[in-house]
Design a protein around this motif. Sequence first.
Motif: not given
Length: 341
Positions: A108-114
Amino acid sequence: MTEKRASLIRSSAVPALCLAAAIALPFVVPQYYVQFASKVLILGVLAMALNLVVGQGGLVSLCHAAFFGLAGYVLALMSPKYDPASLLLTLPAAVIAAGVVALIIGALALRTRGVYFIMVTLAFGEMLFYLFHDADFAGGSDGAFINAKPELVVAGVRLLDLDKPLVFYFVVLAVTVGAIALLTMLVRSPFGHALAAARDNERRARALGFPIFRIRLIAFTLSGALAGLAGYFAAIQFGFVAPQMLGWHQSAVALVMVLIGGLSTVSGPLIGALVLLGLEEVLKATFEQWKLIEGVIVIAIVLLLPNGVRQLWPMLAGERAPMRANKPASPAAAAPETGHA
């Protein structure tokens, strides 16, 4: 050729000397320092696990303490009330549980950046913190005690009794050496080159066919499992687990260890753990406001030694340039995989 050979000898001699010193340590110092060294090794494994994501992957995670504490809770919940738990049952269960939770959070988290990735991992970490903080089955805010430390018993013969500080120290030392070997192999493998390539230039690595999401998810999961391994032995050493082990503060401490030791090497965070914990021991015994002084020293180290305290060695050895961070990995160094994230 001679200079290259001399450099290879130096790079091999230092780890060998450190390992020899670690093996000899329990026989020349009081038991208190043996227990302190065990704590350094355990938190060093946690910091090295985090560095796989931060240093090699370029992703700042604030939920690794959740995997660290979760493994400790698995041990506490699987332990009989008065009898020792089985090391062969509880250790794999704790590591697998941490790895599975890391897989779910990472997916879930790795779909976001920075900064969004940082906030999402922080949110998941806090969710697990409050889950165990408010759960009666885990002891609530008081945590849970481990009354008898796990044993390794095969065919009725007790092979390892972790209740003995000397035995525990050597087991933790073996785990640390194994973690360093595993992480070194990963970093130098095509997988490690692909992970570093995604860190340095994600767009180019994706254009060459690397499955960025899958690579990062594997790294995040392995990192979480290693953090769980450290948490398992931390629970054994302390004899109890508490929600604070899962809090963001513990993740931040591990991140400070990574920064002090340096992002550029596998074992740098272990040195960072030694420096930070050793600094705390000295300052606690000397100053009342030791936290303030510790903060100033940490800031000075980060500013003056941006590549970590490990860069002091080449400087003291008289080499031409201090240790630098990893060079951007060429995506072509790893065999491209077909498909996309």
